[in-house]
Design a protein around this motif. Structure first.
Motif, PDB file in Angstrom:
ATOM      1  N   LEU A   7       0.865  -1.163   0.000  1.00 48.83           N
ATOM      2  CA  LEU A   7       0.000   0.000   0.000  1.00 48.83           C
ATOM      3  C   LEU A   7       0.911   1.225   0.000  1.00 48.83           C
ATOM      4  CD1 LEU A   7      -2.969   0.973   0.250  1.00 48.83           C
ATOM      5  CD2 LEU A   7      -2.576   1.088   2.712  1.00 48.83           C
ATOM      6  N   ARG A   8       0.935   1.945  -1.104  1.00 47.45           N
ATOM      7  CA  ARG A   8       1.795   3.120  -1.227  1.00 47.45           C
ATOM      8  C   ARG A   8       1.098   4.315  -0.587  1.00 47.45           C
ATOM      9  NH1 ARG A   8       3.751   3.829  -7.152  1.00 47.45           N
ATOM     10  NH2 ARG A   8       5.097   5.285  -6.067  1.00 47.45           N
ATOM     11  N   ILE A   9       1.821   5.009   0.309  1.00 49.72           N
ATOM     12  CA  ILE A   9       1.256   6.144   1.042  1.00 49.72           C
ATOM     13  C   ILE A   9       2.134   7.368   0.822  1.00 49.72           C
ATOM     14  CG2 ILE A   9       0.806   7.068   3.354  1.00 49.72           C
ATOM     15  CD1 ILE A   9      -0.127   4.365   4.197  1.00 49.72           C
ATOM     16  N   ARG A  10       1.479   8.502   0.562  1.00 49.89           N
ATOM     17  CA  ARG A  10       2.177   9.779   0.402  1.00 49.89           C
ATOM     18  C   ARG A  10       1.687  10.725   1.486  1.00 49.89           C
ATOM     19  NH1 ARG A  10       1.088  14.694  -2.277  1.00 49.89           N
ATOM     20  NH2 ARG A  10      -0.844  13.858  -3.106  1.00 49.89           N
ATOM     21  N   LYS A  11       2.597  11.103   2.386  1.00 54.18           N
ATOM     22  CA  LYS A  11       2.246  12.096   3.400  1.00 54.18           C
ATOM     23  C   LYS A  11       2.085  13.450   2.730  1.00 54.18           C
ATOM     24  CE  LYS A  11       4.231  10.614   7.762  1.00 54.18           C
ATOM     25  NZ  LYS A  11       5.119  11.039   8.860  1.00 54.18           N
ATOM     26  N   LEU A  12       1.089  14.189   3.161  1.00 51.51           N
ATOM     27  CA  LEU A  12       0.861  15.522   2.626  1.00 51.51           C
ATOM     28  C   LEU A  12       1.594  16.553   3.484  1.00 51.51           C
ATOM     29  CD1 LEU A  12      -2.909  15.050   1.762  1.00 51.51           C
ATOM     30  CD2 LEU A  12      -0.907  14.732   0.302  1.00 51.51           C
ATOM     31  N   ASP A  13       1.853  17.706   2.904  1.00 57.12           N
ATOM     32  CA  ASP A  13       2.686  18.712   3.572  1.00 57.12           C
ATOM     33  C   ASP A  13       2.190  19.077   4.965  1.00 57.12           C
ATOM     34  OD1 ASP A  13       4.446  18.811   1.458  1.00 57.12           O
ATOM     35  OD2 ASP A  13       3.522  20.577   0.539  1.00 57.12           O
ATOM     36  N   HIS A  14       0.881  19.148   5.155  1.00 56.51           N
ATOM     37  CA  HIS A  14       0.343  19.566   6.460  1.00 56.51           C
ATOM     38  C   HIS A  14       0.395  18.453   7.514  1.00 56.51           C
ATOM     39  CE1 HIS A  14      -3.194  17.848   4.449  1.00 56.51           C
ATOM     40  NE2 HIS A  14      -3.658  17.591   5.657  1.00 56.51           N
ATOM     41  N   ALA A  15       0.991  17.313   7.173  1.00 58.13           N
ATOM     42  CA  ALA A  15       1.018  16.189   8.119  1.00 58.13           C
ATOM     43  C   ALA A  15       2.386  15.516   8.202  1.00 58.13           C
ATOM     44  CB  ALA A  15      -0.045  15.174   7.721  1.00 58.13           C
ATOM     45  N   LYS A  16       3.431  16.215   7.817  1.00 57.26           N
ATOM     46  CA  LYS A  16       4.771  15.606   7.816  1.00 57.26           C
ATOM     47  C   LYS A  16       5.194  15.138   9.208  1.00 57.26           C
ATOM     48  CE  LYS A  16       5.838  16.211   3.440  1.00 57.26           C
ATOM     49  NZ  LYS A  16       5.959  15.134   2.511  1.00 57.26           N
TER      50      LYS A  16
END
Length: 151
Positions: A7-16
């Motif tokens: 499962l590929r996950i990309r953290k978004l800028d507001h949640a680093k």
């Protein structure tokens, strides 16, 4: 046991600064989802709010993600999902958000990083729909909606 999927996950800028979804025991079925709110969010009784989780994901074809309530929040505070179980399709690439409702009698505040829901990954079978004139008989027939009684 089947082979694990990726499962590929990309953290978004507001949640680093927030953790990725994680399981809190070896045999847990679901991954806990954290609130990526920028300031405390208060849910008044019977109020619905869409709570961001701060990541997007790529679910493999043939699978879905199910977003479910956390039992502790539901049983202790009345915080649950407005749609009971949410489905995220494998072709969705936007931010994961959780539609919470407060069914309790008191306001409830969600803080950044609070665990607010669970994420389960489940297979979705390929299904062919076939229109027919008649269906095979069964012991239950057309009975539904409590026709068998309370127990």
């Amino acid at each position: 046991m089947t082979q694990p999927i990726t499962l590929r996950i990309r953290k978004l800028d507001h949640a680093k600064d927030l953790p990725l979804p994680s399981k809190h025991s070896a045999e847990a079925a679901g991954f806990d989802l954290c609130a990526a709110v920028t300031e405390p969010l208060t849910l008044e009784p019977m109020q619905i709010k869409l709570v961001p989780c701060g990541f997007a994901m790529q679910i493999p074809p043939g699978f879905e993600a199910q977003v479910r309530p956390r039992s502790g929040l539901s049983s202790k505070h009345g915080i649950t999902l407005i749609n009971c179980v949410g489905t995220i399709d494998s072709d969705y690439r936007g931010e994961v958000k959780v539609p919470l409702i407060n069914l309790g009698s008191a306001a409830f505040t969600i803080n950044r990083g609070d665990r607010i829901a669970q994420l389960l990954i489940a297979p979705v079978p390929l299904v062919n729909l076939v229109e027919v004139e008649l269906l095979d008989d069964s012991a239950r027939g057309e009975g539904g909606f409590g026709h068998t009684g309370r127990t």
